[in-house]
Design a protein around this motif. Structure first.
Motif, PDB file in Angstrom:
ATOM      1  N   ALA A 261     -20.722  22.211  72.025  1.00 28.03           N
ATOM      2  CA  ALA A 261     -21.937  22.450  72.225  1.00 28.03           C
ATOM      3  C   ALA A 261     -22.754  23.543  71.282  1.00 28.03           C
ATOM      4  O   ALA A 261     -23.800  23.419  70.771  1.00 28.03           O
ATOM      5  CB  ALA A 261     -22.423  22.541  73.842  1.00 28.03           C
ATOM      6  N   ARG A 262     -21.771  24.714  71.302  1.00 26.57           N
ATOM      7  CA  ARG A 262     -22.531  25.823  70.677  1.00 26.57           C
ATOM      8  C   ARG A 262     -22.459  25.528  69.183  1.00 26.57           C
ATOM      9  O   ARG A 262     -23.404  25.863  68.489  1.00 26.57           O
ATOM     10  CB  ARG A 262     -21.551  26.930  70.787  1.00 26.57           C
ATOM     11  CG  ARG A 262     -21.909  28.357  69.982  1.00 26.57           C
ATOM     12  CD  ARG A 262     -20.808  29.373  70.174  1.00 26.57           C
ATOM     13  NE  ARG A 262     -19.549  29.223  69.870  1.00 26.57           N
ATOM     14  CZ  ARG A 262     -19.238  28.861  68.559  1.00 26.57           C
ATOM     15  NH1 ARG A 262     -20.055  29.280  67.800  1.00 26.57           N
ATOM     16  NH2 ARG A 262     -17.774  28.822  68.374  1.00 26.57           N
ATOM     17  N   LEU A 263     -21.547  24.860  68.488  1.00 31.39           N
ATOM     18  CA  LEU A 263     -21.596  24.421  67.166  1.00 31.39           C
ATOM     19  C   LEU A 263     -22.557  23.643  66.660  1.00 31.39           C
ATOM     20  O   LEU A 263     -23.156  23.666  65.604  1.00 31.39           O
ATOM     21  CB  LEU A 263     -20.083  23.839  66.679  1.00 31.39           C
ATOM     22  CG  LEU A 263     -18.938  24.898  66.742  1.00 31.39           C
ATOM     23  CD1 LEU A 263     -17.535  24.076  66.662  1.00 31.39           C
ATOM     24  CD2 LEU A 263     -19.116  25.999  65.650  1.00 31.39           C
ATOM     25  N   ARG A 264     -22.828  22.644  67.582  1.00 28.90           N
ATOM     26  CA  ARG A 264     -24.017  21.610  67.550  1.00 28.90           C
ATOM     27  C   ARG A 264     -25.328  22.474  67.302  1.00 28.90           C
ATOM     28  O   ARG A 264     -26.315  22.091  66.786  1.00 28.90           O
ATOM     29  CB  ARG A 264     -24.134  20.591  68.458  1.00 28.90           C
ATOM     30  CG  ARG A 264     -22.984  19.575  68.106  1.00 28.90           C
ATOM     31  CD  ARG A 264     -23.162  18.421  69.324  1.00 28.90           C
ATOM     32  NE  ARG A 264     -22.174  17.383  68.841  1.00 28.90           N
ATOM     33  CZ  ARG A 264     -21.661  16.727  69.799  1.00 28.90           C
ATOM     34  NH1 ARG A 264     -22.044  16.695  71.090  1.00 28.90           N
ATOM     35  NH2 ARG A 264     -20.492  15.739  69.470  1.00 28.90           N
ATOM     36  N   SER A 265     -25.616  23.473  68.323  1.00 26.21           N
ATOM     37  CA  SER A 265     -26.476  24.234  68.326  1.00 26.21           C
ATOM     38  C   SER A 265     -26.949  25.006  67.229  1.00 26.21           C
ATOM     39  O   SER A 265     -27.881  24.968  66.350  1.00 26.21           O
ATOM     40  CB  SER A 265     -26.517  25.182  69.462  1.00 26.21           C
ATOM     41  OG  SER A 265     -27.888  25.917  69.709  1.00 26.21           O
ATOM     42  N   ASP A 266     -25.802  25.680  66.688  1.00 26.73           N
ATOM     43  CA  ASP A 266     -25.737  26.555  65.372  1.00 26.73           C
ATOM     44  C   ASP A 266     -26.083  25.629  64.204  1.00 26.73           C
ATOM     45  O   ASP A 266     -26.596  25.826  63.331  1.00 26.73           O
ATOM     46  CB  ASP A 266     -24.162  27.096  65.091  1.00 26.73           C
ATOM     47  CG  ASP A 266     -23.872  28.300  66.180  1.00 26.73           C
ATOM     48  OD1 ASP A 266     -24.968  28.774  67.019  1.00 26.73           O
ATOM     49  OD2 ASP A 266     -22.894  28.560  66.311  1.00 26.73           O
ATOM     50  N   TYR A 267     -25.538  24.359  64.041  1.00 30.05           N
ATOM     51  CA  TYR A 267     -25.729  23.563  63.263  1.00 30.05           C
ATOM     52  C   TYR A 267     -27.348  23.156  63.032  1.00 30.05           C
ATOM     53  O   TYR A 267     -27.842  22.830  62.264  1.00 30.05           O
ATOM     54  CB  TYR A 267     -25.047  22.148  63.253  1.00 30.05           C
ATOM     55  CG  TYR A 267     -25.028  21.149  62.343  1.00 30.05           C
ATOM     56  CD1 TYR A 267     -24.520  21.079  60.780  1.00 30.05           C
ATOM     57  CD2 TYR A 267     -26.138  20.042  62.525  1.00 30.05           C
ATOM     58  CE1 TYR A 267     -24.977  20.199  60.095  1.00 30.05           C
ATOM     59  CE2 TYR A 267     -26.117  18.934  61.544  1.00 30.05           C
ATOM     60  CZ  TYR A 267     -25.643  19.032  60.276  1.00 30.05           C
ATOM     61  OH  TYR A 267     -25.675  17.960  59.481  1.00 30.05           O
ATOM     62  N   SER A 268     -27.939  22.715  64.361  1.00 30.48           N
ATOM     63  CA  SER A 268     -29.133  22.602  64.247  1.00 30.48           C
ATOM     64  C   SER A 268     -30.334  23.711  63.667  1.00 30.48           C
ATOM     65  O   SER A 268     -30.924  23.625  62.886  1.00 30.48           O
ATOM     66  CB  SER A 268     -29.685  22.185  65.524  1.00 30.48           C
ATOM     67  OG  SER A 268     -29.156  20.919  66.055  1.00 30.48           O
ATOM     68  N   GLU A 269     -29.814  24.901  64.196  1.00 31.78           N
ATOM     69  CA  GLU A 269     -30.568  26.008  63.779  1.00 31.78           C
ATOM     70  C   GLU A 269     -30.407  26.167  62.041  1.00 31.78           C
ATOM     71  O   GLU A 269     -31.350  26.526  61.556  1.00 31.78           O
ATOM     72  CB  GLU A 269     -30.053  27.214  64.285  1.00 31.78           C
ATOM     73  CG  GLU A 269     -30.367  27.303  65.867  1.00 31.78           C
ATOM     74  CD  GLU A 269     -29.647  28.633  66.435  1.00 31.78           C
ATOM     75  OE1 GLU A 269     -29.199  29.532  65.755  1.00 31.78           O
ATOM     76  OE2 GLU A 269     -29.705  28.642  67.595  1.00 31.78           O
ATOM     77  N   LEU A 270     -29.137  25.878  61.674  1.00 29.19           N
ATOM     78  CA  LEU A 270     -28.845  25.871  60.155  1.00 29.19           C
ATOM     79  C   LEU A 270     -29.538  25.045  59.383  1.00 29.19           C
ATOM     80  O   LEU A 270     -30.413  25.222  58.361  1.00 29.19           O
ATOM     81  CB  LEU A 270     -27.583  25.978  59.888  1.00 29.19           C
ATOM     82  CG  LEU A 270     -26.493  26.950  60.182  1.00 29.19           C
ATOM     83  CD1 LEU A 270     -25.291  26.754  60.137  1.00 29.19           C
ATOM     84  CD2 LEU A 270     -27.114  28.349  59.602  1.00 29.19           C
ATOM     85  N   GLU A 271     -29.751  23.841  60.091  1.00 24.62           N
ATOM     86  CA  GLU A 271     -30.581  22.791  59.511  1.00 24.62           C
ATOM     87  C   GLU A 271     -32.137  23.175  59.188  1.00 24.62           C
ATOM     88  O   GLU A 271     -32.761  22.877  58.099  1.00 24.62           O
ATOM     89  CB  GLU A 271     -30.469  21.427  60.203  1.00 24.62           C
ATOM     90  CG  GLU A 271     -29.325  20.716  60.107  1.00 24.62           C
ATOM     91  CD  GLU A 271     -29.222  19.191  60.788  1.00 24.62           C
ATOM     92  OE1 GLU A 271     -29.871  19.266  61.899  1.00 24.62           O
ATOM     93  OE2 GLU A 271     -28.846  18.151  59.940  1.00 24.62           O
ATOM     94  N   VAL A 272     -32.632  23.653  60.272  1.00 24.89           N
ATOM     95  CA  VAL A 272     -34.066  24.191  60.269  1.00 24.89           C
ATOM     96  C   VAL A 272     -34.064  25.113  59.313  1.00 24.89           C
ATOM     97  O   VAL A 272     -35.160  25.253  58.484  1.00 24.89           O
ATOM     98  CB  VAL A 272     -34.381  24.653  61.580  1.00 24.89           C
ATOM     99  CG1 VAL A 272     -35.633  25.210  61.547  1.00 24.89           C
ATOM    100  CG2 VAL A 272     -34.437  23.585  62.905  1.00 24.89           C
TER     101      VAL A 272
END
Length: 97
Positions: free
Chosen positions: A45-56
């Motif tokens: 979940a943390r990595l998915r959140s980080d991934y989303s932030e990086l995409e933005v």
């Protein structure tokens, strides 16, 4: 009770104790596995959140690069901005529902 019966009873008791020990070990292992699974799910979940932030951040960087580009890339910039405006409009429409 005959001697043979006593042996059988003793064997049964030993096997039952062994089964109870194995059951306890499996319960302990199961608890550890559940904890490990929970940790992994939190990490995912943390990595998915980080991934989303990086995409933005990446999308913003692309937009910033496009905006600071030369006149030959103005058309691409307009298309990206139009796409962003459409996405914002969709979000607003979803919020109004």
């Amino acid at each position: 009770m005959t001697e043979e019966d006593k042996k059988l009873l003793s064997t049964f008791e030993a096997r039952l104790r062994h089964l109870m020990y194995l059951h306890g070990e499996l319960k302990r292992e199961n608890t550890e596995m559940k904890q490990l699974l929970e940790q992994r799910e939190e990490e995912v979940a943390r990595l998915r959140s980080d991934y989303s932030e990086l995409e933005v951040i990446y999308a913003n960087l692309k937009i910033a690069k496009t905006i600071s580009s030369t006149d030959s890339e103005v058309k691409d910039t307009k298309q990206r901005l139009s796409k962003l405006v459409r996405e914002v409009d969709k979000c607003i429409a979803l919020l109004n529902e």
